[in-house]
Scaffold this active site. Structure first.
Site, PDB file in Angstrom:
ATOM      1  N   TYR A 164     -29.090  43.274 106.996  1.00 58.11           N
ATOM      2  CA  TYR A 164     -29.074  43.506 108.480  1.00 58.11           C
ATOM      3  C   TYR A 164     -28.346  44.449 108.965  1.00 58.11           C
ATOM      4  O   TYR A 164     -28.819  45.285 109.757  1.00 58.11           O
ATOM      5  CB  TYR A 164     -28.862  42.236 109.331  1.00 58.11           C
ATOM      6  CG  TYR A 164     -29.441  42.196 110.647  1.00 58.11           C
ATOM      7  CD1 TYR A 164     -30.855  41.898 110.544  1.00 58.11           C
ATOM      8  CD2 TYR A 164     -28.545  41.883 111.711  1.00 58.11           C
ATOM      9  CE1 TYR A 164     -31.614  41.989 112.022  1.00 58.11           C
ATOM     10  CE2 TYR A 164     -29.341  41.818 112.905  1.00 58.11           C
ATOM     11  CZ  TYR A 164     -30.625  41.795 112.990  1.00 58.11           C
ATOM     12  OH  TYR A 164     -31.490  41.578 114.346  1.00 58.11           O
ATOM     13  N   LYS A 171     -26.936  44.402 117.590  1.00 59.64           N
ATOM     14  CA  LYS A 171     -27.055  43.213 118.387  1.00 59.64           C
ATOM     15  C   LYS A 171     -25.750  42.795 118.898  1.00 59.64           C
ATOM     16  O   LYS A 171     -25.789  42.085 119.755  1.00 59.64           O
ATOM     17  CB  LYS A 171     -27.853  42.168 117.082  1.00 59.64           C
ATOM     18  CG  LYS A 171     -29.040  42.478 116.814  1.00 59.64           C
ATOM     19  CD  LYS A 171     -30.095  42.272 118.019  1.00 59.64           C
ATOM     20  CE  LYS A 171     -31.627  42.470 117.573  1.00 59.64           C
ATOM     21  NZ  LYS A 171     -32.476  42.862 118.670  1.00 59.64           N
TER      22      LYS A 171
HETATM   23  N1  LIG Z   1     -38.599  38.713 114.229  1.00 56.20           N
HETATM   24  C1  LIG Z   1     -37.253  38.102 113.922  1.00 56.20           C
HETATM   25  O1  LIG Z   1     -36.800  37.697 112.670  1.00 56.20           O
HETATM   26  C2  LIG Z   1     -36.192  38.193 114.834  1.00 56.20           C
HETATM   27  C3  LIG Z   1     -34.951  37.390 115.087  1.00 56.20           C
HETATM   28  C4  LIG Z   1     -34.274  37.632 115.981  1.00 56.20           C
HETATM   29  C5  LIG Z   1     -34.436  38.589 116.835  1.00 56.20           C
HETATM   30  N2  LIG Z   1     -35.538  39.358 116.760  1.00 56.20           N
HETATM   31  C6  LIG Z   1     -35.684  40.460 118.033  1.00 56.20           C
HETATM   32  O2  LIG Z   1     -36.681  40.131 118.868  1.00 56.20           O
HETATM   33  C7  LIG Z   1     -37.067  41.512 119.334  1.00 56.20           C
HETATM   34  C8  LIG Z   1     -38.546  41.703 119.182  1.00 56.20           C
HETATM   35  O3  LIG Z   1     -38.894  42.131 117.722  1.00 56.20           O
HETATM   36  P1  LIG Z   1     -40.047  41.407 116.950  1.00 56.20           P
HETATM   37  O4  LIG Z   1     -39.443  40.492 115.827  1.00 56.20           O
HETATM   38  O5  LIG Z   1     -41.019  40.724 117.951  1.00 56.20           O
HETATM   39  O6  LIG Z   1     -40.708  42.707 116.351  1.00 56.20           O
HETATM   40  P2  LIG Z   1     -41.847  43.658 116.777  1.00 56.20           P
HETATM   41  O7  LIG Z   1     -41.863  44.774 115.610  1.00 56.20           O
HETATM   42  O8  LIG Z   1     -43.176  43.027 117.041  1.00 56.20           O
HETATM   43  O9  LIG Z   1     -41.498  44.073 118.056  1.00 56.20           O
HETATM   44  C9  LIG Z   1     -40.367  45.244 118.269  1.00 56.20           C
HETATM   45  C10 LIG Z   1     -40.703  45.835 119.451  1.00 56.20           C
HETATM   46  O10 LIG Z   1     -39.760  47.213 119.527  1.00 56.20           O
HETATM   47  C11 LIG Z   1     -40.398  48.255 120.228  1.00 56.20           C
HETATM   48  N3  LIG Z   1     -39.699  49.397 119.966  1.00 56.20           N
HETATM   49  C12 LIG Z   1     -38.879  50.177 118.808  1.00 56.20           C
HETATM   50  N4  LIG Z   1     -38.555  51.374 119.332  1.00 56.20           N
HETATM   51  C13 LIG Z   1     -38.774  51.284 120.816  1.00 56.20           C
HETATM   52  C14 LIG Z   1     -38.289  52.487 121.722  1.00 56.20           C
HETATM   53  N5  LIG Z   1     -37.647  53.352 121.267  1.00 56.20           N
HETATM   54  N6  LIG Z   1     -38.916  52.208 122.819  1.00 56.20           N
HETATM   55  C15 LIG Z   1     -39.411  51.011 123.444  1.00 56.20           C
HETATM   56  N7  LIG Z   1     -39.786  49.949 122.341  1.00 56.20           N
HETATM   57  C16 LIG Z   1     -39.405  50.331 121.128  1.00 56.20           C
HETATM   58  C17 LIG Z   1     -41.849  48.186 119.088  1.00 56.20           C
HETATM   59  O11 LIG Z   1     -42.741  49.005 120.002  1.00 56.20           O
HETATM   60  C18 LIG Z   1     -42.082  46.674 119.277  1.00 56.20           C
HETATM   61  O12 LIG Z   1     -43.007  46.658 120.439  1.00 56.20           O
HETATM   62  C19 LIG Z   1     -36.192  42.579 118.673  1.00 56.20           C
HETATM   63  O13 LIG Z   1     -35.147  42.636 119.305  1.00 56.20           O
HETATM   64  C20 LIG Z   1     -35.575  41.989 117.405  1.00 56.20           C
HETATM   65  O14 LIG Z   1     -34.493  42.349 117.110  1.00 56.20           O
HETATM   66  C21 LIG Z   1     -36.344  39.261 115.722  1.00 56.20           C
END
Ligand SMILES: NC(=O)c1ccc[n+]([C@@H]2O[C@H](COP(=O)([O-])OP(=O)(O)OC[C@H]3O[C@@H](n4cnc5c(N)ncnc54)[C@H](O)[C@@H]3O)[C@@H](O)[C@H]2O)c1
Length: 264
Positions: A164, A171
Site C-alpha cells: 500500500y 491516506k
Molecule cells: N477498493 C478498495 O479496496 C478500497 C478500500 C478502502 C478505500 N478505498 C478508497 O475508495 C475510494 C474509491 O476507490 P475505488 O476503490 O472505488 O476505485 P475506483 O478506481 O473505482 O475509483 C477511484 C476514482 O478516483 C478517480 N480519480 C483518480 N485520479 C483522479 C483525479 N486526478 N481527479 C479526479 N478523480 C480522480 C478515478 O477516476 C476513479 O473514479 C478511493 O479513495 C480509495 O482509496 C478503496
C-alpha cells in the site's frame, strides 16, 4: 419515506460500476437523495464519459448530472463547481471517493517504498488528500444550512499493509485533513468524517500489489470471517450523510468486517 428525502449532493468520482462511489450512489438515491457526479476526464474525454454513463445507466441513474472533474487542477474544480451552482444552487453533502498513486510504487517488493520519488509522493498526497481541502472549500459556500462531507480511506493509513506504500501515507494525510476540516467547518454546521472500507475489487484496488492477500487475510482473521460487500459502505455513507449522524463529525468509521481490531 427515505432517510435522505430532499437532500442534494455530489459524488466524486465514478469510474465504473464497481466503484465504491457507484455503491454509495445506489444507496443514497434509494433513500431519496438527488446526486450530481464527477468523472476524471482522461485523454479521451468522450470515452471516459461513455464508460461512466454506462455504469450510471446500469444502476438506474443515467439521467443524473455528470461533469468532468480532475482534482489535480484548480481550474477543473472551479468549472465543476460553477456547473454545480447552476444545476443545484445549494447542496447538502459531498462524497470524496477518489485516489491516485503511481502503481510502480505500490509493490510488495523489498525497498519499493523506500524508492518512492518526490514527484510520486507529491502526486499521491495531492490527488488523494489535498483534494479533500480543495473540494470542501468549493462546496462549503453551497451549504448555507450546513452539510455532510465524507471521504473514503483505508487501514493502510495507520497500519503497514505491504504494497500500500505511498498510498498509506496519502491516506494518513487524508484522515488528518478530515479532522482539521471537521474542526474548521464545524461552526458552519458542516460535518466531515471518513469511512475506512475493507478491500473491494475495484480498478484502483487492482493497482495495489498484494491485494489478493488482503482478501484472504480478511476471510481468515476478521471477526465476521468474510470480506465486505461494497453495498455496506454505501449504507454507512447513508448514515453519515443523513441526519441520523447529526452529532457525528471528525470520526473514522471502519466498514471492514472488523478486521482492524485484530492484532494477530
Ligand atoms: N477498493 C478498495 O479496496 C478500497 C478500500 C478502502 C478505500 N478505498 C478508497 O475508495 C475510494 C474509491 O476507490 P475505488 O476503490 O472505488 O476505485 P475506483 O478506481 O473505482 O475509483 C477511484 C476514482 O478516483 C478517480 N480519480 C483518480 N485520479 C483522479 C483525479 N486526478 N481527479 C479526479 N478523480 C480522480 C478515478 O477516476 C476513479 O473514479 C478511493 O479513495 C480509495 O482509496 C478503496
Amino acid at each position: 419515506m427515505g432517510l435522505m428525502d430532499g437532500k442534494k449532493g455530489l459524488i466524486l468520482n465514478i469510474a465504473n460500476d464497481r466503484s465504491i462511489a457507484t455503491h454509495i450512489a445506489n444507496n443514497v438515491i434509494k433513500q431519496g437523495a438527488t446526486c450530481g457526479f464527477g468523472f476524471l476526464p482522461m485523454d479521451n474525454i468522450e470515452k471516459s464519459q461513455r464508460r461512466v454513463k454506462k455504469a450510471m445507466e446500469e444502476n438506474g441513474f443515467a439521467d443524473a448530472w455528470l461533469h468532468p472533474c480532475d482534482v489535480g487542477s484548480d481550474e477543473s474544480i472551479e468549472k465543476f463547481f460553477a456547473g454545480v451552482k447552476e444545476q443545484f444552487g445549494t447542496i447538502d453533502f459531498l462524497v470524496h471517493s477518489l485516489a491516485f498513486a503511481n502503481r510502480d510504487y505500490l509493490k510488495k517488493d523489498a525497498g519499493n517504498f523506500t524508492s518512492t520519488p518526490r514527484d510520486v509522493f507529491k502526486q499521491a498526497v495531492d490527488i488523494s488528500a489535498y483534494s479533500l481541502i480543495a473540494l470542501a472549500r468549493a462546496a462549503a459556500p453551497l451549504m448555507p444550512e450546513g452539510g455532510s462531507i465524507i471521504a473514503l480511506t483505508y487501514l493502510g493509513a495507520t497500519q503497514v499493509i505491504p504494497g500500500y506504500n505511498v498510498m498509506g501515507v496519502a491516506k494518513a494525510a487524508l484522515e488528518a485533513t478530515a479532522r482539521y476540516l471537521a474542526f474548521d467547518l464545524g461552526p458552519r454546521k458542516i460535518r466531515v468524517n471518513t469511512v475506512s472500507a475493507g478491500a473491494v475489487r475495484t480498478l484502483s484496488a487492482m493497482a495495489v500489489g498484494g491485494i489478493d492477500e488482503m482478501f484472504t487475510h480478511t476471510e481468515k482473521k476478521a471477526p465476521l470471517k468474510r470480506n465486505i460487500d461494497p453495498d455496506e459502505v454505501g449504507k454507512t455513507a447513508v448514515y453519515l450523510l443523513s441526519d441520523l449522524a447529526s452529532g457525528v463529525t471528525g470520526e473514522n468509521i471502519f466498514v471492514d468486517s472488523g478486521f482492524n481490531i485484530v492484532g494477530l
